[in-house]
Design a protein around this motif. Structure first.
Motif, PDB file in Angstrom:
ATOM      1  N   LEU A  70       3.814  11.901  -9.840  1.00  0.00           N
ATOM      2  CA  LEU A  70       3.340  13.298  -9.876  1.00  0.00           C
ATOM      3  C   LEU A  70       4.526  14.245 -10.050  1.00  0.00           C
ATOM      4  O   LEU A  70       4.510  15.140 -10.901  1.00  0.00           O
TER       5      LEU A  70
ATOM      6  N   MET B  89       1.562   4.141  -3.160  1.00  0.00           N
ATOM      7  CA  MET B  89       1.399   5.588  -3.023  1.00  0.00           C
ATOM      8  C   MET B  89       2.730   6.308  -3.248  1.00  0.00           C
ATOM      9  O   MET B  89       2.775   7.411  -3.770  1.00  0.00           O
ATOM     10  N   LEU B  90       3.807   5.631  -2.854  1.00  0.00           N
ATOM     11  CA  LEU B  90       5.139   6.196  -3.055  1.00  0.00           C
ATOM     12  C   LEU B  90       5.390   6.408  -4.547  1.00  0.00           C
ATOM     13  O   LEU B  90       5.823   7.476  -4.982  1.00  0.00           O
TER      14      LEU B  90
ATOM     15  N   PHE C  26       3.156   6.603  -6.816  1.00  0.00           N
ATOM     16  CA  PHE C  26       2.201   7.600  -7.286  1.00  0.00           C
ATOM     17  C   PHE C  26       2.734   9.020  -7.060  1.00  0.00           C
ATOM     18  O   PHE C  26       2.722   9.866  -7.958  1.00  0.00           O
ATOM     19  N   GLY C  27       3.234   9.251  -5.844  1.00  0.00           N
ATOM     20  CA  GLY C  27       3.790  10.572  -5.529  1.00  0.00           C
ATOM     21  C   GLY C  27       4.961  10.915  -6.426  1.00  0.00           C
ATOM     22  O   GLY C  27       5.059  12.018  -6.970  1.00  0.00           O
ATOM     23  N   LEU C  28       5.840   9.942  -6.616  1.00  0.00           N
ATOM     24  CA  LEU C  28       7.004  10.170  -7.478  1.00  0.00           C
ATOM     25  C   LEU C  28       6.561  10.470  -8.905  1.00  0.00           C
ATOM     26  O   LEU C  28       7.131  11.338  -9.575  1.00  0.00           O
TER      27      LEU C  28
ATOM     28  N   GLU D 288       0.835  -1.204   0.000  1.00  0.00           N
ATOM     29  CA  GLU D 288       0.000   0.000   0.000  1.00  0.00           C
ATOM     30  C   GLU D 288       0.874   1.262   0.000  1.00  0.00           C
ATOM     31  O   GLU D 288       0.643   2.195  -0.767  1.00  0.00           O
ATOM     32  N   SER D 289       1.924   1.273   0.851  1.00  0.00           N
ATOM     33  CA  SER D 289       2.778   2.467   0.869  1.00  0.00           C
ATOM     34  C   SER D 289       3.588   2.556  -0.403  1.00  0.00           C
ATOM     35  O   SER D 289       3.786   3.639  -0.935  1.00  0.00           O
ATOM     36  N   LEU D 290       4.026   1.408  -0.897  1.00  0.00           N
ATOM     37  CA  LEU D 290       4.845   1.417  -2.097  1.00  0.00           C
ATOM     38  C   LEU D 290       4.061   2.003  -3.264  1.00  0.00           C
ATOM     39  O   LEU D 290       4.578   2.812  -4.044  1.00  0.00           O
TER      40      LEU D 290
END
Lengths: 359, 308
Positions: free
Chosen positions: A332, A325-326, A328-330, A321-323
């Motif tokens: 962006l 989103m990680l 995803f953020g990168l 789950e964190s990976l």
């Protein structure tokens, strides 16, 4: 500054492309259905986000007013539908009555937010809209006492699905020998509304109002000097953007059958804003692309990250789950880093960016 | 017990922390006009790093608690400063001439990244901050003030004085103010713009680390999402005071802290029990909106001209 073009800015041969897109849209839910109903649902959410992104695009992209509380209007529409079509108050209105009402109520909220904040510029406006969004969410979260209106953090369940007479959108049925599942029905409904919304947006952009918004975005003082009633035109942007949000909210409610304040957090506003900016602010095809991409990316990552980890390391090293989103953020950051005007900016915007260096 | 005085004390303590974080927002905004959305996350990382250092030192050494706290800060501050520099370098500097909203999105992206990195390192649960200072309370009239609160107030006041000195009395500060006024002209006068902007991020991040440590010790809890709301409140405070204005950020922070504390204490009475204390966030935002409606540039902000 109008782009050269025929009807709705689409040159003649491009109608072939439109026909192809239409055909693709028609078969898409069956293709997605083969991968699983979950993907049809994701597809539906993508369309909902297209609505939201287009609505926010009116405020941010056309009129240049940074709105960080846009999700509040989505919430207003969603909760209105939930309250008027669920066992919570035991009211069961039909959807064609509630959806316009939701749009109208969201519109009122839009004006309510817009009116006192018209004087504010840029980032001051951003923080006020953000505060407004939070206020709405906090109220939704806490309005279960002394009178239980929103059922607090638990949210409202068992919301009526869309239905026309006996035809329910939530169940599987057979039409002309073709099996069609609930999410697929919603898909077609959403696509029809989405096409209408897109056409409306295209027409709006090239209208007198659209040009007035553009003028305000570029230079408010100059816009006023050439006789644009900036107050009214800005209010109109808020109201229009809000009503799109209201409609999308109503459909979200019907589709999910459940709403809770959690769905309307600031993060959600930020998501929609990211869709607009990442896609290409003020450019309708870009905004649609942004919305679809940012809906699918986290989902694709959800299904892709875990197998990829197992393949690479033989076991799950990082919480998937964190990976996801990680990444995803990168994504962006990287997209904005290498395409500052968005993935698919309008030609005008692109030109501005390459020829002029703003201090 | 004197509720008014008690809530004032709590509010000023909270406000001091807000002010420290708000200074970071306002310095960056004042110079390059960017809302550094990831600043709240820097505070969180500061708290988390301090937590790790403090717990391991407390478990394995016999050092005095105050020294451990100090070491925690000494480790957390450079970490955050490095992080702030990295943020500026990677996510903002390449986009300095991009459309205004582009760096906002990269800021949001970095914020998501930092949150999830923190979640991977420190887990998704609340972390109990070890209690390093034995709490004692002193009486002020009929209200109580703890030694932690006193320490927070004293340290923030000291830091703010230090910052004011830096900005108004040193060469770097002069360069910062010049850059805030006009980047291009400052550059022509021989100011190294890139270094000044990086300095603003680094200094802001150091303040953030201090704030993170304070929040951790005050509430005795830390979480990978704690930076979000804290950052939001601090940014609100900065806007309330007039963004880009150092004194405004301090005033805004204190004001917001007091409003929140009083709001939480009195909102029930004010509305005849209709709204409970969980509406305290509404109070803060409501005051913000009201202030901005009457003073569109914040309490101490100058009138903003047309921004290109």
């Amino acid at each position: 500054m109008k782009t050269k073009g025929n009807f709705m800015g689409i040159p003649g041969p491009a109608w072939l492309g439109v026909a192809l897109v239409a055909a693709a849209l028609l078969v898409l839910p069956y293709v997605a259905g083969m991968a699983g109903t979950a993907w049809v649902r994701i597809l539906n959410f993508a369309i909902l986000y297209v609505f939201l992104a287009l609505g926010l695009n009116i405020v941010v992209g056309f009129a240049g007013l940074l709105d960080l509380g846009y999700i509040a209007f989505y919430a207003v529409g969603a909760y209105l539908y939930a309250l008027l079509a669920s066992p919570h108050f035991d009211i069961h209105w039909p959807f064609w009555a509630i959806l316009p009402l939701g749009a109208a109520l969201a519109c009122v909220f839009g004006v309510l937010l817009g009116a006192p904040t018209l004087k504010l510029r840029g980032d001051y406006l951003a923080i006020v809209t953000l505060g407004f969004g939070e206020i709405i969410r906090i109220f939704l979260n806490n309005l279960n006492a002394p009178i239980n209106v929103t059922n607090g953090a638990q949210g409202i369940t068992l919301i009526d699905p869309l239905s026309v007479g006996e035809f329910k959108f939530s169940t599987t049925s057979t039409l002309f020998g073709l099996t069609i599942t609930g999410p697929q029905k919603y898909y077609y409904f959403l696509v029809v509304v989405a096409v209408l919304v897109v056409i409306l947006n295209l027409r709006l952009q090239n209208s007198r109002i659209g040009r007035a918004w553009e003028a305000i975005r570029e230079d408010e003082t100059a816009a006023r000097a050439i006789g644009i009633n900036t107050r009214n035109v800005k209010l109109l942007a808020f109201a229009m953007g809000a009503s799109f949000g209201g409609i999308a909210g109503g459909m979200f409610s019907a589709m999910q059958g459940f709403v809770s304040p959690e769905s309307f957090s600031l993060l959600e506003s930020i998501m929609v804003l990211s869709m607009v900016v990442l896609g290409g602010m003020g450019h309708i095809p870009g905004v649609i692309l942004g919305a679809v991409l940012l809906t699918f990316l986290p989902e694709v990552l959800r299904y892709g990250v875990e197998p990829a980890q197992r393949f690479l390391f033989g076991r799950s090293v990082i919480d998937p789950e964190s990976l996801r989103m990680l990444i995803f953020g990168l994504a962006l950051v990287l997209v904005m880093r290498f395409r500052p005007a968005g993935l698919w900016p309008s030609r005008l915007r692109k030109r501005e960016l390459t020829t002029e260096v703003t201090p | 017990m004197d509720i008014l005085l008690q809530q004032l004390i709590n509010g000023v303590t909270l406000g001091a922390v807000y002010a420290l974080v708000a200074l970071g927002y306002t310095m960056v905004y004042g110079i390059i006009g960017l809302i550094n959305f990831a600043h709240g996350e820097v505070v969180m990382i500061g708290a988390m790093v301090a937590f790790t250092v403090i717990t391991s030192l407390a478990a394995h050494t016999q050092l005095p608690p105050l020294l451990i706290l100090l070491i925690g800060l000494v480790v957390a501050a450079p970490t955050c400063m490095l992080l702030g520099y990295g943020l500026e370098r990677l996510a903002y500097r390449p986009l300095r001439h991009a459309p205004r909203l582009t760096p906002l999105i990269t800021a949001i992206g970095m914020s998501i990244v930092l949150q999830n990195v923190a979640m991977i390192i420190w887990g998704r649960n609340y972390i109990n901050f070890p209690q390093m200072i034995d709490k004692t309370s002193y009486h002020i009239g009929n209200a109580l003030i703890t030694n932690v609160q006193v320490a927070i107030l004293f340290l923030s006041a000291l830091t703010m004085v230090g910052l004011m000195w830096l900005v108004y009395r040193t060469k770097l500060g002069t360069a910062m103010r010049a850059t805030a006024q006009d980047q291009m002209v400052a550059g022509l006068m021989g100011v190294n713009i890139n270094r000044v902007i990086a300095a603003a991020f680094v200094i802001g991040s150091a303040l953030a680390a201090l704030a993170g440590l304070m929040v951790g010790t005050y509430y005795e809890i830390a979480h990978y999402q704690m930076g979000f709301m804290l950052g939001l409140k601090a940014f609100t405070a900065a806007v309330l005071g007039g963004i880009g204005n150092l004194a405004g950020a301090m005033a805004g922070g204190l004001l917001l802290g007091i409003i929140e504390a009083l709001g939480a204490g009195y909102i029930g009475d004010l509305t005849g029990g209709f709204l409970g204390s969980h509406y305290q966030d509404i109070f803060a935002f409501f005051v913000l909106i009201t202030v901005l409606v009457f003073r569109p540039s914040g309490l101490l902000g100058e009138r903003v001209g047309e921004r290109a």
